[in-house]
Design a protein around this motif. Sequence first.
Motif, short mmCIF file in Angstrom:
data_model
loop_
_atom_site.label_atom_id
_atom_site.label_comp_id
_atom_site.label_asym_id
_atom_site.label_seq_id
_atom_site.Cartn_x
_atom_site.Cartn_y
_atom_site.Cartn_z
N VAL A 115 -2.01 2.56 -4.36
CA VAL A 115 -0.91 1.91 -5.09
C VAL A 115 0.40 2.63 -4.78
N MET A 116 0.36 3.95 -4.75
CA MET A 116 1.56 4.73 -4.43
C MET A 116 2.07 4.39 -3.04
N LYS A 117 1.17 4.31 -2.06
CA LYS A 117 1.57 4.00 -0.68
C LYS A 117 2.07 2.56 -0.56
N GLN A 118 1.32 1.63 -1.14
CA GLN A 118 1.65 0.22 -0.99
C GLN A 118 3.01 -0.12 -1.60
N PHE A 119 3.32 0.45 -2.75
CA PHE A 119 4.57 0.14 -3.43
C PHE A 119 5.64 1.22 -3.24
N ASN A 120 5.37 2.21 -2.39
CA ASN A 120 6.30 3.30 -2.10
C ASN A 120 6.77 3.97 -3.40
N GLY A 122 6.31 7.24 -6.43
CA GLY A 122 5.93 8.62 -6.69
C GLY A 122 4.74 8.65 -7.63
N PRO A 123 4.34 9.84 -8.04
CA PRO A 123 3.15 9.97 -8.89
C PRO A 123 3.26 9.20 -10.22
N ASN A 124 4.37 9.34 -10.93
CA ASN A 124 4.51 8.66 -12.22
C ASN A 124 4.56 7.15 -12.05
N GLY A 125 5.30 6.68 -11.06
CA GLY A 125 5.36 5.25 -10.80
C GLY A 125 4.00 4.70 -10.39
N GLY A 126 3.25 5.50 -9.63
CA GLY A 126 1.91 5.10 -9.22
C GLY A 126 0.97 4.95 -10.40
#
Length: 147
Positions: A115-120, A122-126
Amino acid sequence: MDIDSDFQKSNNQPAEESSSMQMDSQVSGDEKEKLMESMDKSNIEGTSTNFKKKPVIIIVVGMAGSGKTTFLHRLVCHTQASDIRGYVINIDPAVLILPFGANIDIRDTVRYKEVMKQFNLGPNGGILTSLNLFATKFDEVVQLIES
């Protein structure tokens, strides 16, 4: 310094009058009626026998490293040792090791790092996006729990 005695002095009440053991005898009939009305509105019975049938739900939240997983591990061990039936749901997509079994685990459906990679993100956003993706399927989680 005794906090109770200081409180009693400020209220000008003798120590024995303010003890919790005598609380029932001090409550006026009007106050008891108000309490009973409030309990009725909240669907709370005067006896504790109904509480045994209702599930206890514990939601543990806190900052990273605050001991949420350690607390839950001890709680799960306690419930198992006490023969108390429990149902554990893990909704932390970023936890690496879960030292106890979870009946439902967000990590089975949402891959936090993907999810972090796909939506670019950071940790909290992921974490937040993973939780949002999981929430779209929460009706399935409720159905599973009910069955």
